[in-house]
Each structure stands twice: as C-alpha cells, then as structure tokens.
Enzyme design. Sequence first.
Site, PDB file in Angstrom:
ATOM      1  N   LEU B  76      20.144  18.374  53.938  1.00 20.56           N
ATOM      2  CA  LEU B  76      20.331  18.790  55.325  1.00 20.56           C
ATOM      3  C   LEU B  76      19.135  19.624  55.818  1.00 20.56           C
ATOM      4  CD1 LEU B  76      23.723  20.372  56.500  1.00 20.56           C
ATOM      5  CD2 LEU B  76      21.683  20.020  57.890  1.00 20.56           C
ATOM      6  N   GLU B  78      16.033  19.092  58.886  1.00 20.63           N
ATOM      7  CA  GLU B  78      15.381  18.206  59.848  1.00 20.63           C
ATOM      8  C   GLU B  78      13.873  18.171  59.669  1.00 20.63           C
ATOM      9  OE1 GLU B  78      17.581  20.578  60.501  1.00 20.63           O
ATOM     10  OE2 GLU B  78      19.349  19.401  61.001  1.00 20.63           O
ATOM     11  N   GLN B 100      20.746  14.724  64.262  1.00 18.25           N
ATOM     12  CA  GLN B 100      22.173  14.568  64.555  1.00 18.25           C
ATOM     13  C   GLN B 100      22.524  14.859  66.016  1.00 18.25           C
ATOM     14  OE1 GLN B 100      25.461  16.736  62.218  1.00 18.25           O
ATOM     15  NE2 GLN B 100      25.198  14.730  61.285  1.00 18.25           N
ATOM     16  N   PHE B 101      21.906  15.875  66.575  1.00 18.50           N
ATOM     17  CA  PHE B 101      22.069  16.205  67.998  1.00 18.50           C
ATOM     18  C   PHE B 101      20.723  16.733  68.483  1.00 18.50           C
ATOM     19  CE2 PHE B 101      26.512  16.359  66.836  1.00 18.50           C
ATOM     20  CZ  PHE B 101      27.212  16.046  67.989  1.00 18.50           C
ATOM     21  N   ASP B 102      20.525  16.656  69.802  1.00 17.35           N
ATOM     22  CA  ASP B 102      19.313  17.151  70.446  1.00 17.35           C
ATOM     23  C   ASP B 102      18.803  18.482  69.897  1.00 17.35           C
ATOM     24  OD1 ASP B 102      21.519  18.617  71.842  1.00 17.35           O
ATOM     25  OD2 ASP B 102      21.683  16.715  72.925  1.00 17.35           O
ATOM     26  N   PHE B 104      19.511  20.051  67.273  1.00 16.87           N
ATOM     27  CA  PHE B 104      19.292  20.146  65.831  1.00 16.87           C
ATOM     28  C   PHE B 104      18.006  19.451  65.413  1.00 16.87           C
ATOM     29  CE2 PHE B 104      24.136  20.314  65.937  1.00 16.87           C
ATOM     30  CZ  PHE B 104      24.096  21.664  66.267  1.00 16.87           C
ATOM     31  N   HIS B 147      24.750  21.253  71.488  1.00 16.55           N
ATOM     32  CA  HIS B 147      25.105  19.842  71.337  1.00 16.55           C
ATOM     33  C   HIS B 147      24.823  19.032  72.600  1.00 16.55           C
ATOM     34  CE1 HIS B 147      27.432  21.632  68.026  1.00 16.55           C
ATOM     35  NE2 HIS B 147      27.438  20.443  67.475  1.00 16.55           N
TER      36      HIS B 147
HETATM   37  C1  LIG Z   1      20.037  22.728  62.223  1.00 11.06           C
HETATM   38  C2  LIG Z   1      21.314  21.968  62.231  1.00 11.06           C
HETATM   39  N1  LIG Z   1      21.334  20.684  61.851  1.00 11.06           N
HETATM   40  C3  LIG Z   1      22.466  19.958  61.906  1.00 11.06           C
HETATM   41  C4  LIG Z   1      23.621  20.526  62.356  1.00 11.06           C
HETATM   42  C5  LIG Z   1      24.881  19.673  62.494  1.00 11.06           C
HETATM   43  N2  LIG Z   1      25.882  20.117  61.516  1.00 11.06           N
HETATM   44  C6  LIG Z   1      26.860  20.986  61.870  1.00 11.06           C
HETATM   45  S1  LIG Z   1      27.759  21.464  60.570  1.00 11.06           S
HETATM   46  C7  LIG Z   1      26.912  20.469  59.514  1.00 11.06           C
HETATM   47  C8  LIG Z   1      27.250  20.481  58.058  1.00 11.06           C
HETATM   48  C9  LIG Z   1      27.083  21.830  57.471  1.00 11.06           C
HETATM   49  O1  LIG Z   1      27.553  21.850  56.167  1.00 11.06           O
HETATM   50  P1  LIG Z   1      27.686  23.199  55.352  1.00 11.06           P
HETATM   51  O2  LIG Z   1      26.477  24.030  55.509  1.00 11.06           O
HETATM   52  O3  LIG Z   1      28.071  22.832  53.972  1.00 11.06           O
HETATM   53  O4  LIG Z   1      28.878  23.983  56.069  1.00 11.06           O
HETATM   54  P2  LIG Z   1      30.402  23.538  56.257  1.00 11.06           P
HETATM   55  O5  LIG Z   1      30.480  22.833  57.569  1.00 11.06           O
HETATM   56  O6  LIG Z   1      30.788  22.701  55.114  1.00 11.06           O
HETATM   57  O7  LIG Z   1      31.151  24.815  56.320  1.00 11.06           O
HETATM   58  C10 LIG Z   1      25.917  19.771  60.201  1.00 11.06           C
HETATM   59  C11 LIG Z   1      25.016  18.792  59.590  1.00 11.06           C
HETATM   60  C12 LIG Z   1      23.570  21.869  62.755  1.00 11.06           C
HETATM   61  N3  LIG Z   1      24.659  22.510  63.197  1.00 11.06           N
HETATM   62  N4  LIG Z   1      22.426  22.565  62.691  1.00 11.06           N
END
Ligand SMILES: Cc1ncc(C[n+]2csc(CCOP(=O)(O)OP(=O)(O)O)c2C)c(N)n1
Lengths: 370, 343
Positions: B76, B78, B100-102, B104, B147
């Site tokens: 995870l 970017e 995934q979204f703008d 992010f 988002h």
């Molecule tokens: C910089 C960023 N990239 C992508 C996202 C989209 N996103 C939201 S929650 C998530 C998963 C996060 O997983 P984790 O850190 O394990 O936390 P959990 O949701 O399991 O509590 C993603 C990819 C985001 N919020 N921020």
Amino acid sequence: MRPDVAIGELSERAMLPSEHPVCLIDENGRPQPDRRYALPSAEQLVAGYRGMVIGRRINDQCSALVRQGRLAVYPSSHGQEACQLASVLALGDEDWLFPTYRDTIAVMARGVDLLETMVLLRGTWHSGYDPTKYRVAPQATPLATQLLHAVGVAHAATLQGQKTVVLALCGDGATSEGDFHEALNFAAVFNAPVVFLVQNNQYAISVPLHRQTKAPSLAHKAIGYGMPGVRVDGNDFAALQAVVTEAISSARAGQGPTLVEAHTYRIEAHTNADDAARYRDQSEVTEWIPKDPLIRMKTYLTDAGLLDSDLQKLIEHEANEQAAVLRHGLNKDVELDPAVLFEHVYSVPTPQLREQAALLADELEREDAQ
Amino acid sequence: MTMVDSATHSVSGISASVPETLSMAQAINRALGDAMQEDERVLMFGEDVGALGGVFRITDGLTERFGDKRCFDTPLAESGIVGMAVGMAMNGMRPVVEMQFDAFAYPAFEQVVSHVAKMANRTQGAVRLPIVIRIPYGGGIGGVEHHCDSSEAYYAHTPGLTVVAPATPSDAYGLMREAIAFPDPVVFLEPKKLYWSKESVDLTAPVPPIGRAVVRRAGTDATLICYGTSVPVALEAAEAAESEGRSLQVVDMRSITPFDDETVCAAVESTGRAVVIAEASGFASVASEISARISERCFHSLASPVKRVTGFDIPFAPPKLERYHLPSVNRILDAVDDLQWED
Ligand SMILES: Cc1ncc(C[n+]2csc(CCOP(=O)(O)OP(=O)(O)O)c2C)c(N)n1
Ligand SMILES: [Mg+2]
C-alpha cells in the site's frame, strides 16, 4: 521501563520483539504468566471491559445506521475493541491521540462527544470536535500521514518541556506508506515521546498482510529505526494495556519511541461499501470469533469474581443508553447553513471567496423565493 | 479465452463489433482486458486491483483471466506504485496503474511530476514512459473528505503529462485503448460519478483520438465547454435552456492535454458566447486556462466575456453540502443569462 539501558544505547536484543505476541489473558479467559509484564489492576480491567462492551454496541449501532442511510460510511472496529480501549485508557489528560478513520471508538473513549465524533462519517463536516480540547487529532484518512504529525506534537512537547506523550494509531496496510517509515525514523532520531500502535487486523481492504511485508512481523521494523518493537495479542485488553502503558511511561521518561504491533482481526468488511466475500473465506472469520476480546475478558473477570450479572447488566444498560443517544442524534436531520463552506478556508476570507459566498447566498435566496 | 461468458468476446478474447449496453466502469474494464490480451507487455497493478477487482470493480476479473503476474496488488504505497511503473516502463513493459481515489494519488506526486513527466525530456527522447495512471476523480457520490477531489490542474500544469477525462462509456473505452498504446505517460481521469452511466457501445468503432474535443450537442446561441464530470450537467443545462428558447452548444474536451484549440475556437466563433464548466475549484484551474485561450484566440468573435462555472475555491465540501459546491444546472443557466444578450 528499561532501566537496564541508557538513552540511545538500547541493545539490539532490546529492540527486537518477542517471538510470540505478549498475552496476559488467553482466549479462554485464563491468566498467563509473563516475565516482563504484570496484569493491570482489577479496576483497570473492569474499566477496559466496560469500555469494550460500550464500544462493541456503538460499532454495531453505527453499522446499522449506515444501512439506514444515517451515516455516509462506517469503518467498524468490531473485534478490535481491545486496541481501541487500551490505547486510550493508558493515556493521561496531557497526552495526545492521533486516530484513523477506523478509530471512532478510541475517539469516543477519550471523552469526545458522541455526535461530535460522528460528524465526519455522517457527512456534515470533515471533523466535528476541537482537537485541542480533547487532545485528539482529527481522524486521518490519508494513510500514515498522521504519524508524522504525532511526532511533531511529541517533539514540540520535548522542546517546550511538557510531559506530553503522543499515541499514534495506524493499520497494517499503512505501514507500507513512506510516511510510516519517515515518522518512525524522525521519532527515533529526535527521541520523541511517541508510541506507535499498529492495529494489524490482517487486511488492508482486500490485501492480506503478506502482500505488505516480508518481515517476520511488523514490530520487527522497529529495530531498523532504532526503537524497541513489541508484539502483543491485540484481542487481549490486559496485555495491550500493560504494553502500551509501559511504552508511554518509557516515552515520558525520555527513553524515546516504541512501536507496538497488535495482532487482531477485522471481523467485518473494510466498510459497509466493501464485499469481503470477494477476497476472504468466511471460515477465516469464523476462526477468529472465539478469540473475541470481549468474551475472554468476561470469562476472566467472572472467574476472578470481578464481574457479576448485576454489573454486567449495568454495563449493558450504559451501552444501550449511549447507542440510543447516538441513534436519536443521528436520526435527526441537521439544518446546515451552506455559508459555512466559506469559513475557515483562510483566517481572513479572500475577496474571491467573499464573492463566491455572495453568489451562493443569492442563489439560495432565489430558490427560497420560488 | 474462448467465447464462453458473453457474445461480446470474439474467440481471441478481444471485444468484437456487436453493439452492447455498457457502463463506463465496464467499458474501462473491457479496454484493460482487450489491451492485455493483445499485448503481453501491458500490466495492471495498484491497491486492491487483484482479487477484489478494485474498489470500483474496474479491474474485475483481470487477475483471473491473465494471472497475478499481469494484474496484481502491490504493497500500500502510491509513490511505490508509480515509481515501480517508471522502472518497468524503462525495461520494456507498459504499466497501467490505479490510484484508488484522486486524493490518494498525492503520495505519488513526486514520482509523477519529477520522473513520469520528465523522463523523455531529460533523456532527450531516449527513454519514453508508456505509463497510464488511472485516477477515479471528482465528487457527486456523497464521498467523505479526500475521496472527491478534481486534481486535473496539478497534472495539466505539469509539462510532459498527457491528461484525458472521458465522459461516456464509448470514449472511456476508446481513450483507454489509445492511452495504453500511447508513447508518453497518460493521466487518465475517470469521473467516478459516471462509472455507472450506461450507453450502447460498439467497442470496435473508433472514437476521436487523444487531443480532440467533440461537439456533444449542436447549438447556436452560446457554447458550453466541459469535460469529464461536468459533461452531463452541461448537457442537462442545454436541454433546460432549449425549453426556455435558448440554443446551447456543448463541447466535451475529452483531452485536457493536448488541448484542442481548433475545435473550441470554431465552436465559440460559431456562437460568440462561451461558458466553461468544471467541478474543480476555479482559481488557477483548467477552466481558467480554457477561458484564457478563448479570450486570446476568439476575442473578435466574442459578444461577451467568457464565463466560468466551477467548484468554489474551498476544500471539497462534505457529503451533506456537496450539492451547493458542484456546478449545477441553475448556476450554468445563470452564467448563460449573464452573457450580455441585450446588445
Ligand atoms: C494514502 C492513501 N491511500 C489509499 C487509501 C485508501 N484506503 C483507505 S483504507 C485502506 C486500507 C488501509 O488498511 P490498514 O492500514 O490495514 O487499515 P485498516 O483499514 O485495516 O484499519 C486504503 C487502501 C487511503 N486512505 N490513503
Ligand atoms: Mg488493516
């Protein structure tokens, strides 16, 4: 505390996590002896249990409110209540909490008003409480970004001679972001009084932990930055409370940051918008049900004579009352004045913003007149 | 892949010329699948694009069909995703990555502006990066903060990036196929509120190339210029204006960079009046650029200054207030009314 080592001289061994996560009360509710950590007091354990029961009730209430269209979205911490409560109950009034979108229960447990907490997920504003009043940062959505802010608050506390410690939360997925690594490195280099608590619930939306890291555990990352890493059973409130409390006192005593990894599980889908059946087997979820943080605590407290049916009823009553407050509050439609959109973008609105506010006001006036 | 699941796949697995009703999400999914089928250098990766098929299901079924070496989840991060895409493109592959979204996509900003955009220029053309960065963008879906951003101006302001934003399923398919085959990096903005909009599509029918705008609706009194999320609102406004006796022409830019001055100017010169519509905040925006270009090039045909209808200069509004922030039919019609009709 680690009285055996001086600041900056933590031995490599002292930075490495234990082979198994620290566990003080096992999944059957039986106390486990631990060489290093003592069981928290009876009072702390009861407080934790009470908070978890309320937290569970609120989690499930919020999931229902999403289905009823009263919340825009809800990332539930159902199953992670031990992490939510331990992180907050270990903090003092002068300390700070840096939560994520999943940490609604931690925010409420810190004392933030229920409805103020729900402002973000209700969609009426981006954050509903005054962070300086509660010492709780706005819930962060851009992953891992808040960890650097936590380090900043902590380092500023050091520079200003405050005894403040900062607890920063993030998920397992967030540990892959660059900001996570920068935050740990900064924290260690500046010996900042901050504790990082990673709630490793095994998933980042659909992506399992093994796609995030090849390290033996997330806590192992600590040694690379020069701080201790601790693994803890994330469904064991007692162990979490003991570990986080120790990490906080260590930070307060000037011994720098700690990385704590809590092993837990995301029982529900990522949010209501997610379909977990697409990427994980229900049998995996079922396996985690008996490890529930509430069940084991209830067994332990009952066996220890600290919880009887009267107290259980009292706690459940309190949980129902809080859920009702939430339900009633969220079922009321709020009248929002769109003029707030233009406030607080700058301390002094730009001339352009004033023009735009006037344009919207004029539109609305004409709409009303019709 | 053989013709098993639908009549729309030819024996080779490539979409065939049978018109079918597709949503924009399905059209992009089809474009990715067809491109991967035709060219094994094409890869798809990002967050949750594997088993889940992406949070918007745009990559649904691709891992199943092509294996997890061709469509896969990354850790995870970017910046990691875009940075790795740069290296893969340097070594002969054609990566398509999903943000995934703008909002992010911002952790990847450094990689995008310092490397993706500049590599060809720095290396005097020796290294070109055929990367597509897919970004679901814009509001209108009741999303919470981070988002709903319209981030096109950051990319359009960066020399070296090609920036496109489709508004229809046909265009989404055609532009995506071209973007993947393009020699340079393309930022592909997917209007997420239109993901579920449907249309009958013949996927083999060519669409105008990247760099061309199209007239979506003929009209004689004024020209509405829009792209991506703002196209359906502009069309709705034109429809409403017609019932009030005003004939509005609608130009869908489709491609922000390269910009189609020719089509825009011809359109504006034919009506003498123009309103530019975009969801992004108006200050220092793509709408500002369009407006400036029209003023510079079509000044003598203009009966009125060019107007802009854009999002306000505020962070994107929370879900309960977004309708006040987004360009609306009424706001567009007000702007049209202001185009100095008296003289
Ligand atoms: C910089 C960023 N990239 C992508 C996202 C989209 N996103 C939201 S929650 C998530 C998963 C996060 O997983 P984790 O850190 O394990 O936390 P959990 O949701 O399991 O509590 C993603 C990819 C985001 N919020 N921020
Ligand atoms: Mg997680």
